[in-house]
Design a protein around this motif. Structure first.
Motif, PDB file in Angstrom:
ATOM      1  N   LEU A 113       0.943  -1.267   0.074  1.00 42.33           N
ATOM      2  CA  LEU A 113      -0.021  -0.040  -0.098  1.00 42.33           C
ATOM      3  C   LEU A 113       0.687   1.146  -0.092  1.00 42.33           C
ATOM      4  O   LEU A 113       1.619   1.464   0.841  1.00 42.33           O
ATOM      5  CB  LEU A 113      -0.800   0.118   1.337  1.00 42.33           C
ATOM      6  N   HIS A 114       0.564   2.122  -1.119  1.00 39.84           N
ATOM      7  CA  HIS A 114       1.491   3.126  -1.072  1.00 39.84           C
ATOM      8  C   HIS A 114       0.615   4.688  -0.727  1.00 39.84           C
ATOM      9  O   HIS A 114       1.467   5.332  -0.229  1.00 39.84           O
ATOM     10  CB  HIS A 114       2.083   3.372  -2.622  1.00 39.84           C
ATOM     11  N   THR A 115      -0.654   4.442  -0.863  1.00 37.99           N
ATOM     12  CA  THR A 115      -1.354   5.811  -0.737  1.00 37.99           C
ATOM     13  C   THR A 115      -2.373   5.576   0.200  1.00 37.99           C
ATOM     14  O   THR A 115      -3.179   4.774  -0.147  1.00 37.99           O
ATOM     15  CB  THR A 115      -1.623   6.489  -1.999  1.00 37.99           C
TER      16      THR A 115
ATOM     17  N   SER B 169       5.210   0.023   3.392  1.00 40.19           N
ATOM     18  CA  SER B 169       5.360   0.555   2.021  1.00 40.19           C
ATOM     19  C   SER B 169       4.811   1.974   2.258  1.00 40.19           C
ATOM     20  O   SER B 169       5.078   2.691   0.742  1.00 40.19           O
ATOM     21  CB  SER B 169       5.066  -0.523   1.157  1.00 40.19           C
ATOM     22  N   LEU B 170       4.117   2.503   2.822  1.00 40.01           N
ATOM     23  CA  LEU B 170       3.439   3.794   2.770  1.00 40.01           C
ATOM     24  C   LEU B 170       4.144   4.925   2.356  1.00 40.01           C
ATOM     25  O   LEU B 170       5.346   5.237   2.944  1.00 40.01           O
ATOM     26  CB  LEU B 170       2.687   4.067   4.070  1.00 40.01           C
ATOM     27  N   GLN B 171       3.768   5.544   1.393  1.00 39.96           N
ATOM     28  CA  GLN B 171       4.648   6.935   0.719  1.00 39.96           C
ATOM     29  C   GLN B 171       3.769   8.009   1.120  1.00 39.96           C
ATOM     30  O   GLN B 171       4.292   9.271   1.279  1.00 39.96           O
ATOM     31  CB  GLN B 171       4.640   6.435  -0.582  1.00 39.96           C
ATOM     32  N   ASN B 172       2.499   8.112   0.904  1.00 44.58           N
ATOM     33  CA  ASN B 172       1.419   9.426   0.993  1.00 44.58           C
ATOM     34  C   ASN B 172       0.405   9.027   2.123  1.00 44.58           C
ATOM     35  O   ASN B 172      -0.049   8.094   2.030  1.00 44.58           O
ATOM     36  CB  ASN B 172       1.111   9.683  -0.101  1.00 44.58           C
ATOM     37  N   LEU B 173       0.100   9.722   3.135  1.00 39.77           N
ATOM     38  CA  LEU B 173      -0.902   9.734   4.068  1.00 39.77           C
ATOM     39  C   LEU B 173      -1.672  11.034   4.227  1.00 39.77           C
ATOM     40  O   LEU B 173      -1.180  11.913   4.597  1.00 39.77           O
ATOM     41  CB  LEU B 173      -0.125   9.269   5.453  1.00 39.77           C
ATOM     42  N   TYR B 174      -2.939  10.814   3.895  1.00 38.78           N
ATOM     43  CA  TYR B 174      -3.991  12.103   3.794  1.00 38.78           C
ATOM     44  C   TYR B 174      -4.851  11.849   5.196  1.00 38.78           C
ATOM     45  O   TYR B 174      -5.641  10.847   4.882  1.00 38.78           O
ATOM     46  CB  TYR B 174      -4.611  12.317   2.847  1.00 38.78           C
ATOM     47  N   ILE B 175      -4.956  12.588   6.220  1.00 34.91           N
ATOM     48  CA  ILE B 175      -5.635  12.329   7.076  1.00 34.91           C
ATOM     49  C   ILE B 175      -6.846  13.660   6.962  1.00 34.91           C
ATOM     50  O   ILE B 175      -6.386  14.669   7.265  1.00 34.91           O
ATOM     51  CB  ILE B 175      -4.962  12.496   8.624  1.00 34.91           C
TER      52      ILE B 175
ATOM     53  N   ALA C  62       9.395   4.666   3.307  1.00 30.52           N
ATOM     54  CA  ALA C  62       9.092   4.846   2.143  1.00 30.52           C
ATOM     55  C   ALA C  62       8.304   6.402   2.067  1.00 30.52           C
ATOM     56  O   ALA C  62       7.982   7.187   1.262  1.00 30.52           O
ATOM     57  CB  ALA C  62       8.453   3.945   1.427  1.00 30.52           C
ATOM     58  N   LEU C  63       7.787   6.615   3.491  1.00 23.91           N
ATOM     59  CA  LEU C  63       6.902   7.741   3.850  1.00 23.91           C
ATOM     60  C   LEU C  63       7.634   9.311   3.222  1.00 23.91           C
ATOM     61  O   LEU C  63       8.709   9.629   3.597  1.00 23.91           O
ATOM     62  CB  LEU C  63       6.489   8.009   5.362  1.00 23.91           C
ATOM     63  N   GLN C  64       6.618  10.013   2.249  1.00 20.73           N
ATOM     64  CA  GLN C  64       7.215  11.116   1.706  1.00 20.73           C
ATOM     65  C   GLN C  64       6.444  12.348   2.284  1.00 20.73           C
ATOM     66  O   GLN C  64       6.679  13.366   2.310  1.00 20.73           O
ATOM     67  CB  GLN C  64       7.271  11.182   0.227  1.00 20.73           C
ATOM     68  N   ARG C  65       5.120  12.059   2.013  1.00 17.93           N
ATOM     69  CA  ARG C  65       4.413  13.233   2.241  1.00 17.93           C
ATOM     70  C   ARG C  65       3.066  12.868   3.162  1.00 17.93           C
ATOM     71  O   ARG C  65       2.534  12.031   3.369  1.00 17.93           O
ATOM     72  CB  ARG C  65       3.432  13.634   1.056  1.00 17.93           C
ATOM     73  N   LEU C  66       2.670  13.889   4.213  1.00 21.46           N
ATOM     74  CA  LEU C  66       1.794  13.697   5.208  1.00 21.46           C
ATOM     75  C   LEU C  66       0.880  14.974   5.266  1.00 21.46           C
ATOM     76  O   LEU C  66       1.368  15.916   5.624  1.00 21.46           O
ATOM     77  CB  LEU C  66       2.444  13.526   6.585  1.00 21.46           C
TER      78      LEU C  66
END
Length: 525
Positions: free
Chosen positions: A370-372, A402-408, A438-442
């Motif tokens: 899971l990336h996003t 594997s998470l790269q982008n997380l939008y809360i 791998a996290l890049q954006r939060l």
């Protein structure tokens, strides 16, 4: 002549800025221009539909002036054009400008028969279907059975067109509604108006028939309705089932889906053990889609799944996200993008720590690729009690490596300090244990309208939504600096703002303009 001297790649870039009218004039310049630009002209075809049960429609539905009939007949008379079509968009139109078109000659029987009998005519049931289809291809003035309903002239020609476009890759259609025929003494009966269209979609499940063998993307939306006839302003799940049988189909986008019943016979005959779909995007569900988990059970190869709830709060119930977790685990190894949130009118409702009720989606760490992730605050975490204020489990333990982008989304100022604690937990996890490499954006976004939960003191008698204090803002700046030093961009989005977050809405179709210049997405029927 100067255009002919340019490299082909540059010419195609220039041509991409031309509209179909300009291209249709360009192909008439010379034979060389015709052979070069005719594939560009027919690559993306947009056609109006007129057979909708709503005021102002059906003006040319049963005559030779119908746009679908005219275009289909042009493909029959020039068979080299149909294989050029890669994209077909069908949208509602009153077709006023088509009412002055000249009559067309009759299509010879032998040309129709080869297209309408992919199974051959050995069996009686296929001959019956052919005769019914052939009858519906006749205009109203030629029919001798006007008492026979439904009159599906446009549907018959649309099905004939789909049989010809063998290289079609993208199909978008505003589906005619299933009309409800009322009788005061009996139960209302549903009467379909896409009989032949549905039959061609049914044929596409068998590649050996050569029907729509390259179709990879389908976009569906409900069309205009006549409210007095009892039609539903949505696309029932049962109308999506035949598309699951198409082997080449990878992407399904549905605007305004609704639950609907799933008949047992339909499930047994049409639904495969596993579908080849890899991307599903459902926008603005009409209801709670209680049968959606069963629908997802048949899609074990999903790479992206999105549900955006944008209907008004006061007249429908939300999708129960906790019921989606178990069927999505069938796509555990393939799922890369997950998006379940509010949008549009859904974001305008007043929210608090109790409403909408916090519902935990599930542990995302079981999805290894899971990336996003784009989820609401009250769905991302489990909470103690009935309020989204005190998480029962740290966020860092619920996210995959594997998470790269997380939008809360839909964070609450009432729970801002709990959010800060979770962000600090992610910071320490990344710094000390090298977690989430791998996290890049939060991204974090607070609700547009926030109310006060019962038992939570309001700052004043007016009970205005709480605003961030200086201590919280200072803590946020510190988190942004510390996470930035580790290569993670933390951004808090203002209330009501919209930012691009890949790959949200990447699959959605832009529908054509209607006669009055407004987009159909925003047009009020």
């Amino acid at each position: 002549m100067m255009l002919a001297l340019l490299p082909g790649e540059i010419v195609l870039q220039v041509v991409s800025f031309l509209d179909p009218q300009d291209l249709s004039e360009l192909v008439l310049v010379s034979k060389d221009y015709y052979s070069f630009f005719i594939p560009v002209l027919y690559d993306q075809v947009v056609l109006p539909l007129n057979a909708y049960w709503d005021d102002g429609y059906r003006l040319v539905e049963g005559s030779h002036k119908n746009p679908v009939r005219r275009f289909c007949q042009a493909m029959i008379e020039n068979p080299r054009l149909a294989p050029l079509i890669r994209s077909l968009t069908l949208y509602p139109s009153h077709c006023e400008k088509w009412r002055s078109r000249a009559p067309l000659p009759t299509v010879p029987e032998e040309k129709l028969r080869a297209l309408m009998l992919p199974y051959g005519d050995a069996k009686r049931k296929h001959r019956r279907k052919y005769r019914a289809w052939r009858r519906d291809l006749r205009p109203d003035r030629e029919r001798q059975d006007m008492y026979h309903e439904p009159w599906i002239y446009e549907d018959a020609w649309l099905a004939l067109l789909l049989v010809q476009v063998r290289n079609l890759e993208r199909l978008a259609i505003r589906l005619p509604e299933e009309r409800m025929k009322f009788d005061f003494e009996t139960i209302p009966q549903t009467q379909g108006y896409t009989t032949h269209f549905d039959r061609v979609i049914h044929w596409a499940r068998k590649p050996e028939l050569g029907v729509l063998t390259r179709l990879s993307q389908v976009s569906l939306r409900d069309g205009p309705v006549w409210h007095n006839e009892g039609a539903i302003e949505a696309v029932p799940l049962k109308r999506m089932l035949p598309y699951l049988r198409i082997p080449s189909l990878r992407t399904l986008y549905v605007r305004n889906p609704c639950n609907g019943s799933l008949p047992r016979k339909l499930l047994r005959d049409l639904v495969p053990i596993s579908s080849s779909l890899t991307h599903i995007d459902l926008e603005g569900p009409h209801d709670d889609l209680s049968n959606l988990p069963q629908f997802l059970e048949w899609c074990p190869n999903l790479e992206s799944f999105a549900v955006e709830m944008d209907q008004p709060w006061h007249w429908r119930s939300w999708v129960d996200v906790s019921q989606l977790y178990r069927p999505l685990q069938k796509s555990r190894s393939s799922l890369r993008h997950l998006h379940v949130a509010f949008a549009g009118d859904g974001r305008q409702i007043t929210q608090d720590a109790e409403s909408p009720r916090p519902t935990f989606f599930g542990d995302l760490s079981v999805f290894p690729n899971l990336h996003t992730v784009h989820l609401r605050w009250s769905n991302l975490l489990p909470f103690y009690g009935s309020r989204a204020l005190e998480p029962a489990q740290p966020l860092r333990t619920l996210l995959p490596r594997s998470l790269q982008n997380l939008y809360i989304e839909d964070c609450l100022m009432q729970g801002a300090w709990a959010l800060g604690d979770e962000l600090e937990g992610l910071l320490q996890y990344r710094r000390e244990e090298r977690g989430l490499p791998a996290l890049q954006r939060l991204f974090c976004q607070f609700v547009h309208h926030e109310g006060h939960s019962r038992g939570v003191p309001a700052p004043s008698r007016e009970e205005k939504a709480p605003e961030p204090d200086l201590a919280w803002e200072g803590r946020l700046r510190g988190l942004q600096e510390d996470l930035g030093a580790l290569g993670v961009s933390l951004r808090v989005i203002k209330r009501g703002a919209s930012v691009p977050f890949p790959p949200d809405r990447a699959l959605r179709h832009n529908w054509p303009l209607c006669e009055n210049g407004e987009y159909y997405n925003d047009f009020d029927y």
